[in-house]
Design an enzyme around this catalytic site. Structure first.
Site, PDB file in Angstrom:
ATOM      1  CG  HIS A  39      -1.837  -1.097   1.352  1.00 44.80           C
ATOM      2  ND1 HIS A  39      -2.806  -1.375   0.416  1.00 44.80           N
ATOM      3  CD2 HIS A  39      -1.948  -2.056   2.303  1.00 44.80           C
ATOM      4  CE1 HIS A  39      -3.484  -2.447   0.792  1.00 44.80           C
ATOM      5  NE2 HIS A  39      -2.978  -2.883   1.935  1.00 44.80           N
ATOM      6  CB  CYS A  83      -3.910   2.433  -1.872  1.00 47.14           C
ATOM      7  SG  CYS A  83      -2.765   1.074  -2.131  1.00 47.14           S
ATOM      8  CG  HIS A  86      -4.746  -2.259  -3.484  1.00 50.07           C
ATOM      9  ND1 HIS A  86      -3.756  -2.168  -2.537  1.00 50.07           N
ATOM     10  CD2 HIS A  86      -4.593  -3.462  -4.099  1.00 50.07           C
ATOM     11  CE1 HIS A  86      -3.040  -3.285  -2.562  1.00 50.07           C
ATOM     12  NE2 HIS A  86      -3.514  -4.078  -3.508  1.00 50.07           N
ATOM     13  CG  MET A  91      -7.268   1.270  -0.334  1.00 48.50           C
ATOM     14  SD  MET A  91      -6.049  -0.047  -0.147  1.00 48.50           S
ATOM     15  CE  MET A  91      -5.471   0.329   1.498  1.00 48.50           C
TER      16      MET A  91
END
Length: 98
Positions: A39, A83, A86, A91
């Site tokens: 991340h 992120c 993602h 995200m």
């Protein structure tokens, strides 16, 4: 840190938990790598100038559990971040600075 955000939920969802935090100007937020790494934290330049977005962002990827990033917010406003690996999975998070 004045607020802590998990990167990846305890149940393994690709989310920031909590998705929105509210702090005061001058306070900091800490993001802690939790599940389904890697991340990172990238601030969008919507409502924030590009230099501020770049300064707050942590583009390096966190792979290890417990690895963390912190950013201090000096100006009131709403800061949206995501992120990079993602983002397509949704995200995305928000820091509200009063």
């Amino acid at each position: 840190a004045n607020a802590t955000v998990k990167m990846g939920s305890d149940s393994g969802a690709l989310v920031f938990e909590p998705s929105t935090v509210t702090i005061k100007a001058g306070e900091e937020v800490k993001w802690v790598n939790n599940k389904l790494s890697p991340h990172n934290i990238v601030f969008a330049a919507d409502g924030v100038d590009a230099d501020t977005a770049a300064k707050l962002s942590h583009k390096g990827l966190a792979f290890a559990a417990g690895e963390s990033f912190t950013s201090t917010f000096t100006e009131p406003g709403t800061y949206t971040y995501y992120c990079e690996p993602h983002r397509g999975a949704g995200m995305v998070g928000k820091v509200v600075v009063d």
